[in-house]
Write a protein that holds these residues in place. Sequence first.
Motif, PDB file in Angstrom:
ATOM      1  N   SER A 165       0.918  -1.117  -0.145  1.00 18.45           N
ATOM      2  CA  SER A 165      -0.004  -0.110   0.124  1.00 18.45           C
ATOM      3  C   SER A 165       0.645   1.297   0.038  1.00 18.45           C
ATOM      4  CB  SER A 165      -0.918   0.039   1.183  1.00 18.45           C
ATOM      5  OG  SER A 165      -1.578   1.179   1.080  1.00 18.45           O
ATOM      6  N   LEU A 166       1.710   1.459   0.803  1.00 16.34           N
ATOM      7  CA  LEU A 166       2.690   2.618   0.970  1.00 16.34           C
ATOM      8  C   LEU A 166       3.681   2.576   0.041  1.00 16.34           C
ATOM      9  CD1 LEU A 166       3.052   2.916   4.868  1.00 16.34           C
ATOM     10  CD2 LEU A 166       1.495   3.792   3.432  1.00 16.34           C
ATOM     11  N   ALA A 167       4.239   1.374  -0.628  1.00 16.65           N
ATOM     12  CA  ALA A 167       5.424   1.603  -1.381  1.00 16.65           C
ATOM     13  C   ALA A 167       4.901   2.170  -2.647  1.00 16.65           C
ATOM     14  CB  ALA A 167       5.828   0.230  -1.802  1.00 16.65           C
ATOM     15  N   ARG A 168       3.668   2.222  -3.224  1.00 16.90           N
ATOM     16  CA  ARG A 168       3.120   2.985  -4.302  1.00 16.90           C
ATOM     17  C   ARG A 168       3.389   4.528  -4.196  1.00 16.90           C
ATOM     18  NH1 ARG A 168      -1.611  -0.124  -3.576  1.00 16.90           N
ATOM     19  NH2 ARG A 168      -2.671   1.796  -3.295  1.00 16.90           N
ATOM     20  N   VAL A 169       3.355   4.970  -2.636  1.00 12.70           N
ATOM     21  CA  VAL A 169       3.583   6.335  -2.520  1.00 12.70           C
ATOM     22  C   VAL A 169       5.024   7.012  -2.380  1.00 12.70           C
ATOM     23  CG1 VAL A 169       2.660   8.342  -0.869  1.00 12.70           C
ATOM     24  CG2 VAL A 169       1.234   6.194  -1.538  1.00 12.70           C
ATOM     25  N   ASP A 170       5.704   5.888  -1.743  1.00 10.44           N
ATOM     26  CA  ASP A 170       7.189   6.243  -1.356  1.00 10.44           C
ATOM     27  C   ASP A 170       7.879   5.016  -1.759  1.00 10.44           C
ATOM     28  OD1 ASP A 170       9.616   6.860  -0.278  1.00 10.44           O
ATOM     29  OD2 ASP A 170       8.830   7.555   1.666  1.00 10.44           O
ATOM     30  N   SER A 171       8.383   5.113  -3.069  1.00 13.98           N
ATOM     31  CA  SER A 171       9.477   3.854  -3.257  1.00 13.98           C
ATOM     32  C   SER A 171      10.534   3.554  -2.563  1.00 13.98           C
ATOM     33  CB  SER A 171       9.777   4.449  -4.940  1.00 13.98           C
ATOM     34  OG  SER A 171      10.788   5.559  -4.734  1.00 13.98           O
ATOM     35  N   LYS A 172      10.961   4.671  -1.607  1.00 14.14           N
ATOM     36  CA  LYS A 172      12.167   4.324  -0.543  1.00 14.14           C
ATOM     37  C   LYS A 172      11.722   3.478   0.368  1.00 14.14           C
ATOM     38  CE  LYS A 172      12.990   8.589   0.478  1.00 14.14           C
ATOM     39  NZ  LYS A 172      12.075   9.346  -0.513  1.00 14.14           N
ATOM     40  N   ILE A 173      10.457   2.757   0.526  1.00 12.33           N
ATOM     41  CA  ILE A 173       9.773   1.884   1.551  1.00 12.33           C
ATOM     42  C   ILE A 173       9.901   0.734   0.706  1.00 12.33           C
ATOM     43  CG2 ILE A 173       8.045   1.191   2.958  1.00 12.33           C
ATOM     44  CD1 ILE A 173       7.112   4.125   3.333  1.00 12.33           C
ATOM     45  N   THR A 174      10.753  -0.345   1.259  1.00 14.97           N
ATOM     46  CA  THR A 174      11.292  -1.388   0.606  1.00 14.97           C
ATOM     47  C   THR A 174      10.984  -2.868   1.530  1.00 14.97           C
ATOM     48  OG1 THR A 174      13.242  -1.296   0.934  1.00 14.97           O
ATOM     49  CG2 THR A 174      12.494  -0.226  -1.027  1.00 14.97           C
ATOM     50  N   ASP A 175      10.781  -2.733   2.708  1.00 10.01           N
ATOM     51  CA  ASP A 175      10.439  -3.928   3.610  1.00 10.01           C
ATOM     52  C   ASP A 175       9.291  -3.508   4.565  1.00 10.01           C
ATOM     53  OD1 ASP A 175      11.747  -3.071   6.422  1.00 10.01           O
ATOM     54  OD2 ASP A 175      12.789  -1.960   4.831  1.00 10.01           O
ATOM     55  N   ASP A 176       8.836  -4.700   5.064  1.00 11.03           N
ATOM     56  CA  ASP A 176       7.647  -4.867   5.798  1.00 11.03           C
ATOM     57  C   ASP A 176       7.713  -3.864   7.209  1.00 11.03           C
ATOM     58  OD1 ASP A 176       5.830  -6.386   4.150  1.00 11.03           O
ATOM     59  OD2 ASP A 176       7.258  -8.020   4.716  1.00 11.03           O
ATOM     60  N   GLN A 177       8.983  -3.930   7.707  1.00  7.88           N
ATOM     61  CA  GLN A 177       9.305  -3.352   9.141  1.00  7.88           C
ATOM     62  C   GLN A 177       9.360  -1.941   9.077  1.00  7.88           C
ATOM     63  OE1 GLN A 177       9.197  -5.219  11.884  1.00  7.88           O
ATOM     64  NE2 GLN A 177       9.298  -3.414  13.143  1.00  7.88           N
ATOM     65  N   THR A 178       9.847  -1.413   7.914  1.00  6.18           N
ATOM     66  CA  THR A 178       9.817   0.164   7.523  1.00  6.18           C
ATOM     67  C   THR A 178       8.272   0.409   7.467  1.00  6.18           C
ATOM     68  OG1 THR A 178      12.107   0.035   6.847  1.00  6.18           O
ATOM     69  CG2 THR A 178      10.854   1.834   6.127  1.00  6.18           C
ATOM     70  N   ALA A 179       7.536  -0.199   6.553  1.00  8.96           N
ATOM     71  CA  ALA A 179       6.426   0.081   6.118  1.00  8.96           C
ATOM     72  C   ALA A 179       5.395   0.081   7.453  1.00  8.96           C
ATOM     73  CB  ALA A 179       5.762  -0.856   5.177  1.00  8.96           C
ATOM     74  N   LEU A 180       5.749  -0.592   8.149  1.00  9.60           N
ATOM     75  CA  LEU A 180       4.737  -0.765   9.492  1.00  9.60           C
ATOM     76  C   LEU A 180       5.134   0.644  10.470  1.00  9.60           C
ATOM     77  CD1 LEU A 180       4.415  -4.084  10.944  1.00  9.60           C
ATOM     78  CD2 LEU A 180       2.325  -2.760  10.420  1.00  9.60           C
ATOM     79  N   ALA A 181       6.169   0.620  10.585  1.00 10.44           N
ATOM     80  CA  ALA A 181       6.745   1.844  11.146  1.00 10.44           C
ATOM     81  C   ALA A 181       6.272   3.160  10.853  1.00 10.44           C
ATOM     82  CB  ALA A 181       8.176   1.865  11.571  1.00 10.44           C
ATOM     83  N   THR A 182       6.461   3.241   9.689  1.00 11.12           N
ATOM     84  CA  THR A 182       5.898   4.451   8.759  1.00 11.12           C
ATOM     85  C   THR A 182       4.367   4.916   9.055  1.00 11.12           C
ATOM     86  OG1 THR A 182       7.631   4.335   7.324  1.00 11.12           O
ATOM     87  CG2 THR A 182       5.784   5.870   6.601  1.00 11.12           C
ATOM     88  N   ALA A 183       3.763   3.729   8.873  1.00  8.57           N
ATOM     89  CA  ALA A 183       2.098   3.598   9.011  1.00  8.57           C
ATOM     90  C   ALA A 183       1.722   4.205  10.107  1.00  8.57           C
ATOM     91  CB  ALA A 183       1.456   2.507   8.613  1.00  8.57           C
ATOM     92  N   PHE A 184       2.372   4.188  11.333  1.00  8.88           N
ATOM     93  CA  PHE A 184       2.208   4.351  12.721  1.00  8.88           C
ATOM     94  C   PHE A 184       2.634   5.479  13.245  1.00  8.88           C
ATOM     95  CE2 PHE A 184       0.283   0.086  12.943  1.00  8.88           C
ATOM     96  CZ  PHE A 184      -0.738   0.281  13.789  1.00  8.88           C
ATOM     97  N   GLU A 185       3.931   6.114  12.580  1.00  6.42           N
ATOM     98  CA  GLU A 185       4.690   7.102  13.144  1.00  6.42           C
ATOM     99  C   GLU A 185       4.698   8.291  12.147  1.00  6.42           C
ATOM    100  OE1 GLU A 185       8.177   5.275  14.500  1.00  6.42           O
ATOM    101  OE2 GLU A 185       7.216   3.651  15.290  1.00  6.42           O
TER     102      GLU A 185
END
Length: 255
Positions: A165-185
């Motif tokens: 979901s988030l990688a479509r917006v920010d291509s620098k997000i490439t792994d599940d852990q970073t995506a989760l932290a980004t979603a909540f923070e």
Amino acid sequence: MKTRTRAKILEIIGNQSGTRPTELVHTLALTPQAIHRHLRSLLAEGRLERRGGGPKVRYFIAGKPQLEQVQAWYGAKSRPAENPPEFLCETRDIFAGRLPRLTSTGLSTDDQSLAIASVGEIGNNSFDHNLGHWKDAPGCWYQIQSTGGRLWICIADRGQGILNSLARVDSKITDDQTALATAFEKILSGRAPERRGNGLKYVRNIIMGKERRGLACRSGSGLVDYGKLGIECREELARFPESEGTATLILWSLT
């Protein structure tokens, strides 16, 4: 001797999805009278809960959730053969209709509004971010359990997962852990160009507002937790298999 036996009983019950007294008799090679005596003591101490009646009675660890059904549903490799209607919300309207059940769980009036806002945000995300991207079974799993003075709330889906979901917006997000932290923070939405993305940060702030709350979220290989009781939620979700989709567990103390 009694202490060791009761510790063993707690260990056995903790490793199973509920245990019948006859199973303990067989496993521990003790008489039914001895097993029932230990179970009565553990019940009186508030360490166990009894559910069911007669020959179907089972004992559970007090304060712990039973997540075997949602774990199997969430991690199934193919479309689950059966979707328990009491937990699966196939549409947003069904989810919205069941959300007010939180008002009859023992939460205070103030906590009810905060819990409904938190669970509503997470559940609505299941529909907002997975439209056209469901793995197979559309909808979200919504389950409430009250045990040992604690409220456990599980929301899960078999969608595309937070990373996709988030990688479509920010291509620098490439792994599940970073995506989760980004979603909540961070304020970033997978529904660009809409001005959204603050919802899960709001949920995190609610959970961290008091010590008697906790939350953990799993998506793919990623796992995050927030709040004083978040580590307990994390321990439960760590048992879930890696899978597409998202599973969130909230713990709210009722005392």
